[in-house]
Scaffold this motif. Structure first.
Motif, PDB file in Angstrom:
ATOM      1  N   GLN A  22     -14.292 -24.330 -11.728  1.00 22.95           N
ATOM      2  CA  GLN A  22     -13.829 -25.556 -12.366  1.00 22.95           C
ATOM      3  C   GLN A  22     -14.746 -25.968 -13.509  1.00 22.95           C
ATOM      4  O   GLN A  22     -14.627 -27.054 -14.057  1.00 22.95           O
ATOM      5  CB  GLN A  22     -13.609 -26.679 -11.358  1.00 22.95           C
ATOM      6  CG  GLN A  22     -14.711 -26.846 -10.321  1.00 22.95           C
ATOM      7  CD  GLN A  22     -14.378 -27.881  -9.261  1.00 22.95           C
ATOM      8  OE1 GLN A  22     -13.234 -28.256  -9.113  1.00 22.95           O
ATOM      9  NE2 GLN A  22     -15.380 -28.335  -8.538  1.00 22.95           N
TER      10      GLN A  22
ATOM     11  N   TYR B 203     -12.558 -17.825 -10.414  1.00 19.38           N
ATOM     12  CA  TYR B 203     -12.166 -19.144  -9.899  1.00 19.38           C
ATOM     13  C   TYR B 203     -13.313 -20.108 -10.139  1.00 19.38           C
ATOM     14  O   TYR B 203     -14.361 -20.003  -9.521  1.00 19.38           O
ATOM     15  CB  TYR B 203     -11.860 -19.085  -8.399  1.00 19.38           C
ATOM     16  CG  TYR B 203     -10.600 -18.338  -8.076  1.00 19.38           C
ATOM     17  CD1 TYR B 203      -9.361 -18.915  -8.309  1.00 19.38           C
ATOM     18  CD2 TYR B 203     -10.645 -17.062  -7.547  1.00 19.38           C
ATOM     19  CE1 TYR B 203      -8.198 -18.238  -8.029  1.00 19.38           C
ATOM     20  CE2 TYR B 203      -9.480 -16.367  -7.264  1.00 19.38           C
ATOM     21  CZ  TYR B 203      -8.256 -16.956  -7.506  1.00 19.38           C
ATOM     22  OH  TYR B 203      -7.112 -16.289  -7.237  1.00 19.38           O
TER      23      TYR B 203
ATOM     24  N   GLU C   1     -14.090 -23.957  -6.460  1.00 15.81           N
ATOM     25  CA  GLU C   1     -12.796 -24.620  -6.328  1.00 15.81           C
ATOM     26  C   GLU C   1     -12.708 -25.326  -4.976  1.00 15.81           C
ATOM     27  O   GLU C   1     -13.499 -25.065  -4.068  1.00 15.81           O
ATOM     28  CB  GLU C   1     -11.671 -23.588  -6.476  1.00 15.81           C
ATOM     29  CG  GLU C   1     -11.559 -23.008  -7.888  1.00 15.81           C
ATOM     30  CD  GLU C   1     -10.787 -23.899  -8.859  1.00 15.81           C
ATOM     31  OE1 GLU C   1     -10.590 -25.084  -8.556  1.00 15.81           O
ATOM     32  OE2 GLU C   1     -10.389 -23.392  -9.926  1.00 15.81           O
TER      33      GLU C   1
ATOM     34  N   HIS D  98      -6.203 -23.956  -7.198  1.00 13.80           N
ATOM     35  CA  HIS D  98      -6.498 -24.810  -8.346  1.00 13.80           C
ATOM     36  C   HIS D  98      -6.409 -26.298  -8.012  1.00 13.80           C
ATOM     37  O   HIS D  98      -5.486 -26.745  -7.352  1.00 13.80           O
ATOM     38  CB  HIS D  98      -5.533 -24.476  -9.486  1.00 13.80           C
ATOM     39  CG  HIS D  98      -5.855 -25.198 -10.756  1.00 13.80           C
ATOM     40  ND1 HIS D  98      -6.982 -24.937 -11.487  1.00 13.80           N
ATOM     41  CD2 HIS D  98      -5.221 -26.206 -11.409  1.00 13.80           C
ATOM     42  CE1 HIS D  98      -7.019 -25.722 -12.540  1.00 13.80           C
ATOM     43  NE2 HIS D  98      -5.968 -26.513 -12.516  1.00 13.80           N
TER      44      HIS D  98
END
Lengths: 230, 78, 491
Positions: C127, C125, C135, C203
């Motif tokens: 970005q 996870y 995230e 997300h």
């Protein structure tokens, strides 16, 4: 005046804040008024491409690969024409990177094929002797999260007005549309059609079987994204 | 705004604010040295806050309850 | 309440002292693994093919950076705050139940945030914004512990006895405010699940696209470095060096001036990460110019530190804690002259995207950040545990091992970076590219090995440091009066 401030922690803190936010106010904020406009020919990503882009992000490819071609002869010779601001209009987040342990990928779709990526992702050193890139064999078996790819496309369409299902002008004067289904089921179906096109050019039998069974392995989404980088 | 384009506004704003910040910084330097020379305030004594920092040590500057009146008084005294 | 003399309460500082060691070890260990993976890619599959998904270079790289910046360094800063804050404000945490609860909550939520960060990054996870990979759900946890830290600063300042705020407190306040602003601005995302009703709830999609995103990210990225790895640590050395040496700061006025100059100049310099990119030219030039101006406030602080030792240089030879801090200031000067050089446009044309940048980051991180935090812990541990340092000999051994490690690290990365930069642009007599990309990778193999050796030496030194601190907890007890200045230590 200075002495007055130094004795009052609250106002002192406010003073510090004003000084440090100064640069942001001058440099960052006004620029947002002029939103980045896409250059002619820049299209939003399809559902499958966005899914692949999310894999590019979650596997942190940006740690070693830039997506920014600087205006130097050696870079344009090596990677293609230099980057323009508008080409990034649909990149959220931007993936310029800050380190090239491997080469730039801004226009990798112009000079690498599905076949090349398939072999390279399975065993980089077999394709490029001396490569220090790790292999990504699990991407051939893990199933891609197409739902989140569609969710992102739908979100940017709703929130940022990204022109899905609208005419997008191309360099030659023609127009093209990037379709986006209105439901997640529709998004899955669209992605599967794209995935079938990619899988048709691949050799790995497990991948072909998975796509035939309606599943999309991660590698297919990733290659769809890499091929879209032009 | 005021008949200026955004870019012009940004540029004038930048110039005015930077000039202001520079004036403030030099004013501060002047303040630091002149107040020490005139004997109204000795900034160097604040170094002692690190050196004599036991809870039983004497305070470098006592915090007064009513800071408004005390400030000016103390400024004159020190 | 019985009539006990009031004492400083180091409960929270002690908790952060342990996490500094824990996260420091994890972060540096992962760094060594990454270095080995670059020298020998076989290390990507060292735990077998099934684990390779989680321990390959690209997965653990953000865990290394976040682990060292937000695990090791932030822990050290928080430990420093809960120690220095009480002392220079002359108020004990024991005097306020509320602040004690805030402090402990701050610690536990921070600890939780870092654990969740490690797990989520291993799971993929991310970005992909450098130093801001987490995230959005985790960002909220980060904001919570940051607010608690702010509450703790405001609370202690509010009940202080000392009227004026010592310079270290200025730096802590600035770090709190700046990181709050930068972190929130850079992490504005739209959670896709809530808009579309499908997909992963973790997300989010960035509110900034392309060039705008790059500007915000490097405004954040550069200043996260500034306001986590520099500002609070300058605040810490302004306390620990005078205290340990018994010397007043060379010029308190200079420390105040450098503070304001640093606050104003630092934030502009983010543009130097974006030279020759698609951000507006004036912004690139501005980033370049301000990076060069940045030498002044940085050297103002560093020279002030070194001159504090004026007339007392013999302490550098006799006291390892001083040795750590003096070397740390020296590396600070070194890194803050190297950075501006790299920010000059024509130099950046070669240096950008190469290992030289990695070298620059690490002579700052290993030399300046690592050394000042370890020195701070060496100073704090005897006061927290009321015992002398277990072994001075180990401190000296550690010092020389780590110094050698840093030198191997940055020299090899300099050469590697410039080699890379020159090979990429080299042309043959007809103007064609002289080398393919893989040639530049092959050429770096030996430097990657030297770098890994440097990293291993530094990690080994850090393990000695942990051992020394742990043993200090059961070393010979000392009296309060022995803790006035120089840290007591057994031979």
């Amino acid at each position: 005046m200075f002495h007055w401030l130094e004795k009052r922690p609250f106002f002192f803190g406010v003073g510090i804040f004003i000084v440090i936010s100064f640069a942001g106010l001058v440099m960052i904020v006004p620029h947002f008024v002029e939103q980045a406009r896409p250059v002619v020919g820049t299209k939003p990503y399809t559902t499958l491409e966005l899914t692949g882009r999310q894999l590019y992000i979650s596997n942190n490819c940006v740690a070693c690969h830039s997506q920014l071609i600087r205006p130097f002869k050696n870079e344009t010779d090596r990677y293609g024409s230099y980057s323009l601001s508008g080409e990034y209009a649909y990149d959220r987040p931007f993936l310029w990177g800050s380190k090239r342990t491997g080469p730039d990928l801004m226009r990798v779709g112009n000079y690498r094929t599905t076949d090349w990526h398939e072999n390279h992702m399975m065993d980089p050193a077999a394709v490029v002797p001396g490569s220090i890139m790790p292999a990504y064999p699990w991407m051939f078996t893990n199933t891609a999260d197409v739902d989140t790819g569609w969710a992102e496309a739908e979100t940017v369409r709703v929130v940022f007005n990204v022109p899905y299902n609208k005419d997008i002008p191309l360099m030659d004067g023609s127009v093209v549309q990037v379709p986006l289904a209105s439901t997640v089921e529709g998004g899955r179906a669209e992605a599967l059609i794209e995935a079938q096109a990619v899988a048709a050019e691949m050799k790995n039998q497990d991948v072909k079987d998975a796509v035939a069974a309606g599943k999309i392995p991660e590698i297919v989404a990733l290659i769809a994204y890499l091929n879209a980088l032009k | 705004m005021f008949g200026l384009t955004l870019g012009e506004f940004q540029a004038y704003g930048y110039f005015a604010l930077t000039t202001f910040a520079v004036v403030m910084l030099y004013g501060y330097i002047y303040h630091l040295y002149s107040s020490e020379k005139k004997g109204t305030k000795d900034y160097e004594k604040y170094s002692n806050m690190a050196l004599h920092d036991e809870i039983t040590d004497e305070l470098v500057e006592k915090k007064e309850e009513d800071s408004k009146t005390e400030d000016s008084k103390q400024d004159r005294e020190t | 309440m019985e009539n006990r003399p009031l004492e400083y309460d180091y409960t929270v500082a002690k908790m952060f002292l342990f996490t500094t060691m824990l996260f420091g070890f994890i972060g540096m260990l992962l760094g060594v693994v990454l270095a080995l993976q670059m020298a020998w890619p076989e290390f990507n599959t060292i735990l077998g093919d099934t684990m390779a998904e989680y321990i390959n270079f690209s997965r653990i790289r953000p865990i290394h950076t976040s682990g060292v910046i937000f695990g090791f360094t932030l822990s050290g800063i928080f430990a420093g705050w809960y120690y220095i804050g009480q002392r220079v404000l002359k108020v004990s945490m024991a005097e306020s139940k509320f602040l004690m609860i805030v402090g402990k909550l701050h610690f536990w939520i921070y600890f939780l945030a870092i654990l969740l960060a490690v797990v989520s990054l291993f799971a993929g996870y991310s970005q992909s914004n450098e130093y801001s990979e987490l995230e959005w759900p985790l960002d909220i946890v980060v904001v919570v512990f940051w607010v608690l830290w702010g509450l703790s600063i405001a609370g202690l300042v509010g009940i202080r006895r000392e009227k004026a705020l010592y310079i270290s407190i200025w730096y802590f306040m600035a770090a709190f405010l700046a990181v709050a602003m930068l972190f929130i601005m850079n992490n504005i995302v739209i959670p896709t699940y809530f808009v579309s009703g499908a997909g992963s709830i973790m997300h989010g999609v960035s509110a900034y696209a392309g060039t705008n995103g790059a500007m915000v990210q490097w405004w954040f990225g550069h200043n996260a470095v500034g306001f986590v790895l520099t500002v609070p640590l300058v605040g810490m050395i302004y306390y620990f060096l005078p205290k340990e040496s018994g010397q007043a700061i060379y010029s308190y006025k200079l420390s105040l001036l450098s503070f304001w100059a640093l606050m104003f100049v630092y934030v502009w310099a983010g543009g130097h990460h974006l030279l020759y990119s698609t951000v507006p030219d004036w912004m690139q030039t501005m980033g370049s110019i301000f990076s060069v101006i940045l030498i002044l406030p940085s050297w103002g602080s560093a020279i002030n530190m070194l001159l504090t030792m004026k007339g007392e240089w013999k302490q550098v030879a006799s006291n390892p804690v001083i040795k750590f801090m003096v070397l740390s200031s020296t590396f600070y000067m070194f890194a803050t002259i190297e950075g501006p050089i790299q920010a000059i446009k024509s130099v950046n044309a070669i240096a950008h995207f190469t290992e030289w940048i990695v070298g620059h980051v690490h002579d700052g991180a290993l030399g300046w950040v690592g050394f000042i935090i370890m020195a701070a812990l060496y100073h704090m541990a005897p006061r927290i545990f009321k015992r002398e340092i277990y072994s001075k000999a180990l401190m000296n051994t550690q010092f020389w091992m780590q110094t050698l490690g840093v030198i191997l690290y940055f020299t090899s990365m300099w050469i590697a970076g410039i080699t890379q930069g020159m090979m990429w642009r080299a042309a043959d007599e007809f103007g064609n590219l002289a080398y393919s990309f893989i040639d530049s990778v092959d050429a770096l193999h030996v430097y990657y090995i030297i770098r890994a050796v440097g990293g291993i030496l530094y990690l080994a030194g850090f393990i000695i440091f942990i051992y020394n601190i742990i043993k200090t907890m059961s070393a010979r007890p000392v009296e309060e009066r022995d803790l006035q200045n120089a840290t007591p230590m057994a031979a």
